[in-house]
Design a protein around this motif. Structure first.
Motif, PDB file in Angstrom:
ATOM      1  N   TYR A   1      26.299  36.108  -6.836  1.00 26.60           N
ATOM      2  CA  TYR A   1      27.503  35.285  -6.888  1.00 26.60           C
ATOM      3  C   TYR A   1      27.350  34.360  -8.088  1.00 26.60           C
ATOM      4  CZ  TYR A   1      30.737  31.458  -6.102  1.00 26.60           C
ATOM      5  OH  TYR A   1      31.709  30.510  -6.261  1.00 26.60           O
ATOM      6  N   ILE A   2      28.254  34.483  -9.059  1.00 24.01           N
ATOM      7  CA  ILE A   2      28.186  33.667 -10.272  1.00 24.01           C
ATOM      8  C   ILE A   2      29.377  32.718 -10.289  1.00 24.01           C
ATOM      9  CG2 ILE A   2      28.136  33.688 -12.794  1.00 24.01           C
ATOM     10  CD1 ILE A   2      26.977  36.522 -12.622  1.00 24.01           C
ATOM     11  N   PRO A   3      29.157  31.435 -10.066  1.00 30.80           N
ATOM     12  CA  PRO A   3      30.275  30.483 -10.015  1.00 30.80           C
ATOM     13  C   PRO A   3      30.888  30.255 -11.395  1.00 30.80           C
ATOM     14  CG  PRO A   3      28.192  29.326  -9.911  1.00 30.80           C
ATOM     15  CD  PRO A   3      27.858  30.789  -9.876  1.00 30.80           C
ATOM     16  N   GLU A   4      32.183  30.067 -11.421  1.00 30.80           N
ATOM     17  CA  GLU A   4      32.893  29.776 -12.655  1.00 30.80           C
ATOM     18  C   GLU A   4      33.641  28.462 -12.508  1.00 30.80           C
ATOM     19  OE1 GLU A   4      35.427  33.040 -13.533  1.00 30.80           O
ATOM     20  OE2 GLU A   4      33.779  34.450 -13.918  1.00 30.80           O
TER      21      GLU A   4
ATOM     22  N   ALA B   1      35.452  18.317  -0.048  1.00 30.19           N
ATOM     23  CA  ALA B   1      34.054  18.687   0.216  1.00 30.19           C
ATOM     24  C   ALA B   1      33.805  20.105  -0.265  1.00 30.19           C
ATOM     25  CB  ALA B   1      33.746  18.573   1.711  1.00 30.19           C
ATOM     26  N   PRO B   2      32.552  20.442  -0.580  1.00 35.69           N
ATOM     27  CA  PRO B   2      32.227  21.814  -0.969  1.00 35.69           C
ATOM     28  C   PRO B   2      32.505  22.801   0.161  1.00 35.69           C
ATOM     29  CG  PRO B   2      30.434  20.303  -1.510  1.00 35.69           C
ATOM     30  CD  PRO B   2      31.381  19.552  -0.639  1.00 35.69           C
ATOM     31  N   ARG B   3      32.759  24.037  -0.217  1.00 36.24           N
ATOM     32  CA  ARG B   3      33.057  25.086   0.768  1.00 36.24           C
ATOM     33  C   ARG B   3      31.950  25.205   1.812  1.00 36.24           C
ATOM     34  NH1 ARG B   3      31.200  29.972   1.961  1.00 36.24           N
ATOM     35  NH2 ARG B   3      29.609  29.668   0.364  1.00 36.24           N
ATOM     36  N   ALA B   4      30.703  25.232   1.370  1.00 32.95           N
ATOM     37  CA  ALA B   4      29.596  25.439   2.295  1.00 32.95           C
ATOM     38  C   ALA B   4      29.489  24.302   3.310  1.00 32.95           C
ATOM     39  CB  ALA B   4      28.283  25.577   1.527  1.00 32.95           C
ATOM     40  N   LEU B   5      29.773  23.080   2.870  1.00 31.09           N
ATOM     41  CA  LEU B   5      29.704  21.947   3.797  1.00 31.09           C
ATOM     42  C   LEU B   5      30.796  22.067   4.860  1.00 31.09           C
ATOM     43  CD1 LEU B   5      29.081  18.232   2.951  1.00 31.09           C
ATOM     44  CD2 LEU B   5      30.847  18.857   4.568  1.00 31.09           C
TER      45      LEU B   5
ATOM     46  N   THR C   1      35.082  21.519  -6.154  1.00 31.13           N
ATOM     47  CA  THR C   1      35.118  22.876  -6.693  1.00 31.13           C
ATOM     48  C   THR C   1      34.856  22.892  -8.193  1.00 31.13           C
ATOM     49  OG1 THR C   1      36.757  23.436  -5.003  1.00 31.13           O
ATOM     50  CG2 THR C   1      36.493  24.986  -6.817  1.00 31.13           C
ATOM     51  N   TYR C   2      35.353  21.864  -8.876  1.00 28.09           N
ATOM     52  CA  TYR C   2      35.165  21.763 -10.326  1.00 28.09           C
ATOM     53  C   TYR C   2      33.802  21.183 -10.686  1.00 28.09           C
ATOM     54  CZ  TYR C   2      35.589  19.856 -15.059  1.00 28.09           C
ATOM     55  OH  TYR C   2      35.361  19.530 -16.379  1.00 28.09           O
ATOM     56  N   LEU C   3      33.389  20.160  -9.953  1.00 26.45           N
ATOM     57  CA  LEU C   3      32.211  19.375 -10.332  1.00 26.45           C
ATOM     58  C   LEU C   3      30.958  20.221 -10.508  1.00 26.45           C
ATOM     59  CD1 LEU C   3      30.635  16.719 -10.755  1.00 26.45           C
ATOM     60  CD2 LEU C   3      30.422  16.565  -8.258  1.00 26.45           C
ATOM     61  N   TRP C   4      30.632  21.043  -9.522  1.00 24.23           N
ATOM     62  CA  TRP C   4      29.313  21.670  -9.519  1.00 24.23           C
ATOM     63  C   TRP C   4      29.164  22.766 -10.572  1.00 24.23           C
ATOM     64  CZ3 TRP C   4      26.293  18.375  -7.686  1.00 24.23           C
ATOM     65  CH2 TRP C   4      26.746  17.498  -6.694  1.00 24.23           C
ATOM     66  N   PRO C   5      30.156  23.640 -10.767  1.00 23.43           N
ATOM     67  CA  PRO C   5      30.009  24.579 -11.903  1.00 23.43           C
ATOM     68  C   PRO C   5      29.964  23.861 -13.250  1.00 23.43           C
ATOM     69  CG  PRO C   5      31.698  25.337 -10.381  1.00 23.43           C
ATOM     70  CD  PRO C   5      31.346  23.943  -9.965  1.00 23.43           C
ATOM     71  N   ARG C   6      30.674  22.717 -13.349  1.00 24.12           N
ATOM     72  CA  ARG C   6      30.678  22.000 -14.636  1.00 24.12           C
ATOM     73  C   ARG C   6      29.328  21.356 -14.920  1.00 24.12           C
ATOM     74  NH1 ARG C   6      29.751  20.785 -18.700  1.00 24.12           N
ATOM     75  NH2 ARG C   6      30.872  19.615 -20.319  1.00 24.12           N
ATOM     76  N   VAL C   7      28.750  20.678 -13.938  1.00 31.49           N
ATOM     77  CA  VAL C   7      27.447  20.062 -14.210  1.00 31.49           C
ATOM     78  C   VAL C   7      26.364  21.123 -14.351  1.00 31.49           C
ATOM     79  CG1 VAL C   7      28.015  17.859 -13.111  1.00 31.49           C
ATOM     80  CG2 VAL C   7      26.923  19.658 -11.755  1.00 31.49           C
ATOM     81  N   GLY C   8      26.612  22.321 -13.792  1.00 30.01           N
ATOM     82  CA  GLY C   8      25.665  23.405 -13.981  1.00 30.01           C
ATOM     83  C   GLY C   8      25.448  23.725 -15.448  1.00 30.01           C
TER      84      GLY C   8
END
Length: 611
Positions: A388-391, A582-586, A403-410
């Motif tokens: 799974y490759i997040p965009e 909140a993130p999907r997984a949470l 949804t935006y934050l985590w792929p961006r800081v990645g």
């Protein structure tokens, strides 16, 4: 006697042999026989031999004499914390980043040690080697039992020791100079070999008793006990049979204890030389190089992304390494990997399907398994790896969404960064983001004490310095930061330079999703976050820098700024985020946990009704 009983007995024999080897003092020359040092000096010198460079804690009247030895030692630096809880968190973070080393904190009797015990319990829960040194009243006072300050007033000088027994793997109360060195060596060895916290009571008078120094000439044996060769060979044969029967449809699943018990290198050799697809559980994130081409991602039971879930759960054989099957680590116990298709490797035992083999530890077993499985590589590399490759999403809103934050800081992370994520939106949001080679990830998923990351970041930053790693980066919510914020002052005072991202979403978001979305108890007072570093002694724009970002563009511009990226001073970024995002997984985990909690409540209600 059953095979299981024989294996258990042999495992205990091996353990006792290991302890004898550890305690044996050899090669004491006559020239050393007359050399002595204080007990307190002996303890500090042992720690220095093991590569400990920092000791955390708070001074108190029962440990002050011992702290003189610490401050005077050329290789160990005393780091005074704002409180004992934060000191325990710091020792925990230091040990997690400093592979193979233990974290150390020193507190005073009663009031100090009890304050630290939540942090010690977390280290116990998550298999982190921490030595808790407690300065206690003199041996004479402990016998006479006067009504001293910091006691309960009832003469029970062992009350806190009994508490510590519940949350440490090994304990020692020093009572005489004759066995002081042996007891110190015993608990330190247990700490490192078993990867769990230990507890040491150091009386004020005994710290200044002189003892022979010769024992220091014998290094501590911190290697795990040898495996019984016959049982080990049998286990290897059984695993190879299962691999052969699986026709190479095998995956490797790595979890927290692979990190805690020092087998990351052995695991890397296993997955690289066999070619099997490798995945990690949340607590095992960065146990595997996430830039490795056959790394598939994080498996969290039913919460996993479809490509990962399908590959892991449909494999004919799962080699599970260092598993800690807690609720948040398994998607609320939704792992779908039957025992019949699983081999489990642990620090002190191995399970092959339903059969358990006590004393067969993974540290010594894995290299031999790699040799046995290497011939299967040609078939293994043909297996597809589900990824799974997040965009970075395109969204209509300018708000900084999860949804935006985590792929961006990645995209901001670099090789060898140390990344710390607080329990809640941060720890769940970052899971799916692949981290660069050499990155270290810290999160307290099992114990889950909010605020843990602040003290842990302090210890992690020091360990990163020692190891020559990169930046230390913390992600923490506004609610969690309020619990332990004082440690920012220690970071400033000591010249540490972490980057601190504060997710300001007006309260306890993870709690809102668990229960009480609009309840007042999940609200907090909004602080002036960009003034914190200055308040705690920093000079804004010179020794510290603070930022507030409200939009995606503002955040992205900051992350692209070279000065910010270089982390030359401690920096704090307040990110204004939607309260109920909140993130999907949470969200999925909270829904699963909520069902469990309601079920428990329904059972309780039904029980009351029946009465």
């Amino acid at each position: 006697m059953t095979t299981q009983a024989v294996a258990s007995l042999q495992a205990e024999v091996n353990k006792l042999r290991h302890e004898l080897q550890t305690l044996k003092v050899g090669g004491e020359s006559s020239s050393l026989a007359g050399e002595t040092l204080y007990v307190g000096q002996y303890l500090v010198e042992r720690l220095a031999q093991l590569g400990v460079t920092k000791m955390f804690g708070v001074p108190g009247d029962f440990n002050l004499g011992f702290l003189d030895f610490v401050e005077d030692h050329p290789k160990i630096d005393w780091v005074g914390n704002c409180n004992e809880l934060n000191a325990a968190y710091a020792a925990d973070g230091y040990a997690r980043v400093h592979d193979g080393k233990l974290g150390v904190l020193t507190t005073t009797f009663g009031v100090g040690e009890l304050s630290a015990m939540n942090g010690i319990a977390g280290a116990f829960s998550e298999h982190v080697p921490v030595l808790h040194i407690v300065g206690v009243p003199s041996t004479g006072q402990q016998k006479a039992k006067p009504m001293l300050h910091h006691t309960l007033g009832d003469g029970r000088f062992d009350a806190y020791y009994k508490v510590a027994q519940e949350i440490t793997i090994s304990q020692a109360t020093l009572t005489s100079k004759e066995n002081a060195a042996a007891e110190i060596d015993r608990v330190i060895t247990d700490c490192l070999v078993l990867a769990r916290p230990v507890y040491l009571m150091l009386p004020t008078d005994l710290a200044y008793e002189r003892i022979p120094s010769a024992r220091l000439k014998t290094p501590l044996n911190t290697q795990p006990p040898e495996n019984d060769p016959d049982v080990e060979n049998f286990v290897l044969d059984e695993i190879v049979k299962l691999v052969d029967e699986a026709q190479n449809d095998v995956i490797i699943l790595v979890d927290a204890c692979a990190i805690r018990h020092g087998v990351k290198n052995e695991v890397k050799e296993l997955y690289e030389r066999t070619g099997y697809p490798v995945y990690a559980a949340p607590m095992g994130k960065t146990a595997v190089d996430e830039s490795y081409e056959r790394y598939g991602g994080i498996y969290v039971g039913s919460i996993s992304h479809d490509a990962i879930k399908e590959k892991v759960e449909n494999a004919k054989l799962i080699l599970s390494i260092g598993a800690l099957k807690s609720d948040f680590n398994t998607g609320n116990f939704t792992y779908h990997i039957p025992v019949t298709r699983t081999v489990e490797f642990h620090s002190d035992h191995t399970r092959v399907q339903f059969a358990g083999f006590p004393g067969i530890g993974m540290k010594r077993l894995l290299p031999k398994l790699t040799q046995r499985l290497q011939p299967f590589k040609e078939g293994a590399v043909g297996l597809e790896v589900g990824k799974y490759i997040p965009e970075i999403p395109k969204e209509d809103t300018d708000e900084i969404t999860q949804t935006y934050l985590w792929p961006r800081v990645g995209k901001f992370f670099k090789s060898n960064d140390v990344i710390v994520a607080e329990t809640g939106t941060s720890s769940f949001g970052i899971l799916d983001i692949p981290l660069p080679a050499g990155a270290t990830f810290l999160s307290q998923i099992l114990w889950g004490s909010i605020g843990w990351t602040v003290g842990s970041t302090l210890g992690a930053a020091y360990a990163a310095q020692d190891r020559g790693l990169g930046r230390t980066i913390l992600f923490i919510g506004d609610g969690s930061l309020q619990l332990t914020v004082q440690e920012l002052s220690v970071m400033i005072h000591r010249g540490l330079k972490p980057i601190i991202f504060v997710l300001n979403n007006s309260g306890y978001t993870i709690e809102r999703y668990l229960h009480g979305m609009d309840r007042k108890y999940n609200d907090i007072n909004n602080w002036r976050w960009t003034k914190l570093l200055e308040t705690f002694g920093g000079e804004e724009g010179k020794t510290v820098k603070s930022y507030q970002v409200r939009t995606k563009q503002e955040l992205s511009d900051l992350l692209d700024d070279q000065t910010f990226d270089s982390a030359e001073v401690i920096q704090l970024v307040e990110m204004i985020m939607p309260q109920k995002d909140a993130p999907r997984a949470l969200k999925v985990q909270a829904e699963l946990s909520g069902k469990s909690n309601r079920y428990a409540a329904e059972i309780l209600t039904e029980t009351v009704r029946l009465k």
